[in-house]
Design a protein around this motif. Structure first.
Motif, mmCIF file in Angstrom:
data_model
loop_
_atom_site.group_PDB
_atom_site.id
_atom_site.type_symbol
_atom_site.label_atom_id
_atom_site.label_comp_id
_atom_site.label_asym_id
_atom_site.label_seq_id
_atom_site.Cartn_x
_atom_site.Cartn_y
_atom_site.Cartn_z
ATOM 1 N N ARG A 137 16.870 34.508 -26.503
ATOM 2 C CA ARG A 137 16.482 34.882 -27.427
ATOM 3 C C ARG A 137 17.322 34.043 -28.270
ATOM 4 N N GLN A 138 16.874 33.753 -29.928
ATOM 5 C CA GLN A 138 17.610 32.623 -30.425
ATOM 6 C C GLN A 138 17.770 32.838 -31.763
ATOM 7 N N THR A 139 18.762 33.023 -32.315
ATOM 8 C CA THR A 139 19.186 32.587 -33.318
ATOM 9 C C THR A 139 19.024 31.810 -34.596
ATOM 10 N N LEU A 140 19.449 32.307 -35.777
ATOM 11 C CA LEU A 140 19.255 30.861 -36.511
ATOM 12 C C LEU A 140 20.102 29.502 -36.414
ATOM 13 N N GLY A 141 19.814 28.418 -36.678
ATOM 14 C CA GLY A 141 20.601 27.252 -36.026
ATOM 15 C C GLY A 141 21.188 27.226 -34.570
ATOM 16 N N GLN A 142 20.739 28.130 -33.434
ATOM 17 C CA GLN A 142 21.853 28.201 -32.297
ATOM 18 C C GLN A 142 20.065 27.502 -31.908
ATOM 19 N N GLY A 143 20.795 27.447 -30.634
ATOM 20 C CA GLY A 143 19.291 26.910 -28.882
ATOM 21 C C GLY A 143 19.430 28.388 -29.124
ATOM 22 N N PRO A 144 17.849 28.612 -28.171
ATOM 23 C CA PRO A 144 17.389 29.735 -27.247
ATOM 24 C C PRO A 144 18.636 30.555 -26.348
ATOM 25 N N GLU A 145 19.045 31.606 -25.485
ATOM 26 C CA GLU A 145 20.031 31.842 -25.113
ATOM 27 C C GLU A 145 19.065 32.842 -23.963
ATOM 28 N N PHE A 146 18.857 32.819 -22.459
ATOM 29 C CA PHE A 146 18.247 33.268 -21.307
ATOM 30 C C PHE A 146 19.142 34.261 -21.354
ATOM 31 N N LEU A 147 17.704 36.027 -21.569
ATOM 32 C CA LEU A 147 18.028 37.099 -21.246
ATOM 33 C C LEU A 147 18.080 37.549 -20.181
ATOM 34 N N THR A 148 16.280 37.485 -19.338
ATOM 35 C CA THR A 148 16.274 38.083 -18.519
ATOM 36 C C THR A 148 15.373 37.268 -18.138
ATOM 37 N N TYR A 149 14.772 37.292 -16.770
ATOM 38 C CA TYR A 149 13.599 36.457 -16.115
ATOM 39 C C TYR A 149 12.901 38.023 -15.202
ATOM 40 N N PHE A 150 11.830 37.271 -14.389
ATOM 41 C CA PHE A 150 11.130 38.563 -13.501
ATOM 42 C C PHE A 150 10.321 37.178 -12.435
ATOM 43 N N GLN A 151 10.150 37.657 -11.036
ATOM 44 C CA GLN A 151 9.397 37.041 -10.506
ATOM 45 C C GLN A 151 8.495 38.199 -9.974
ATOM 46 N N ASN A 152 7.372 38.168 -10.964
ATOM 47 C CA ASN A 152 6.157 38.992 -10.228
ATOM 48 C C ASN A 152 6.775 40.606 -10.876
ATOM 49 N N GLU A 153 6.415 41.688 -10.513
ATOM 50 C CA GLU A 153 7.544 42.915 -11.530
ATOM 51 C C GLU A 153 8.648 43.283 -10.965
ATOM 52 N N ALA A 154 9.225 42.203 -10.846
ATOM 53 C CA ALA A 154 11.203 42.778 -9.877
ATOM 54 C C ALA A 154 11.580 41.692 -11.291
ATOM 55 N N GLN A 155 12.808 42.199 -11.779
ATOM 56 C CA GLN A 155 13.580 41.746 -12.884
ATOM 57 C C GLN A 155 14.455 41.471 -11.939
ATOM 58 N N LEU A 156 14.876 39.825 -11.712
ATOM 59 C CA LEU A 156 15.990 39.459 -10.887
ATOM 60 C C LEU A 156 16.902 39.221 -11.456
ATOM 61 N N GLU A 157 17.118 39.075 -12.800
ATOM 62 C CA GLU A 157 18.877 38.588 -13.530
ATOM 63 C C GLU A 157 18.691 38.992 -14.882
ATOM 64 N N LYS A 158 19.722 38.991 -15.019
ATOM 65 C CA LYS A 158 19.920 39.608 -16.149
ATOM 66 C C LYS A 158 21.594 39.523 -16.454
#
Lengths: 113, 117
Positions: free
Chosen positions: A36-57
């Motif tokens: 997610r990126q808001t105005l004037g900021q760098g992107p912030e990590f939300l979540t990621y998937f390895q194949n179909e598995a959501q491994l980090e939030k």
């Protein structure tokens, strides 16, 4: 590679409505990320998937947010009961695997009015 | 926790002049380091990355960056800027243990580059 594709590119919604964004990663990329990126900021990590598995939030991902990648290909990010603070650009990215470059899509802009 | 600092919010450079954008990171070991560029309303494009080896890294569009472990820095340089280089530039650090994957990338707040004619 056709690149990471995101839809819709822009979404304006009323507060309290639900919205869903879709991301199609680069073919054969196992890892898929949401930022997610808001105005004037760098992107912030939300979540990621390895194949179909959501491994980090991230702790930024409140209970109103849910992400899926049902078949290990495309992914959806749903925001329920949107709030004005959810207004941001939601970026999707993908990579082949660990240690490989992460490629970003062009983002989906959300405006909550 | 890892972090990235980009001390300059805005930088103005004349077209044809040299450029250096600063980036400092905080990380417990040798990280993966990246520079991305973002045009208004667009996603991020990778300029270059450092994983290991030669500490001077060449990227696209004539950019280069140098990893300096002693200074925890990864500054981006270009010898002669073009008007088309005007954009937002982001430095990012990724966990070496996960290859920048498991916990994603941590970005700085960006440096807005303005090119004067």
């Amino acid at each position: 590679d056709t690149g990471v594709s995101q839809n819709p590119r822009h979404k304006i919604t009323k507060r309290g409505q639900n919205v869903t964004f879709r991301c199609d990663p680069i073919s054969e990329h196992n890892r898929l990320y949401w930022y997610r990126q808001t105005l004037g900021q760098g992107p912030e990590f939300l979540t990621y998937f390895q194949n179909e598995a959501q491994l980090e939030k991230s702790r930024l991902l409140s209970d109103r947010f849910s992400a899926e990648r049902p078949k290990g290909s495309f992914s959806t990010l749903e925001i329920q009961r949107t709030e004005q603070g959810d207004s941001a650009m939601y970026l999707c990215a993908s990579s082949r695997n660990i240690g490989n470059t992460i490629y970003f899509g062009e983002g989906s802009w959300l405006t909550v009015v | 926790a890892q972090s990235v600092t980009q001390p300059d919010i805005h930088i103005t450079v004349s077209e044809g002049a040299s450029l250096e954008l600063r980036c400092n990171y905080s990380y417990g070991a040798t990280p993966y380091l990246f520079w991305y560029v973002q045009s208004p309303g667009q996603g991020l494009q990778l300029l270059l990355k450092y994983f290991s080896g030669d500490t001077l890294v060449q990227g696209i569009k004539g950019f280069e960056a140098e990893f300096k472990r002693s200074q925890s820095s990864f500054n981006l340089r270009k010898p002669s800027v073009h008007w088309s280089d005007a954009a937002e530039y982001f430095c990012a650090v990724g966990s070496r243990s996960s290859g920048g994957g498991a916990d994603g990338l941590t970005f700085g707040k960006g440096t807005h580059l303005i090119i004067q004619p």
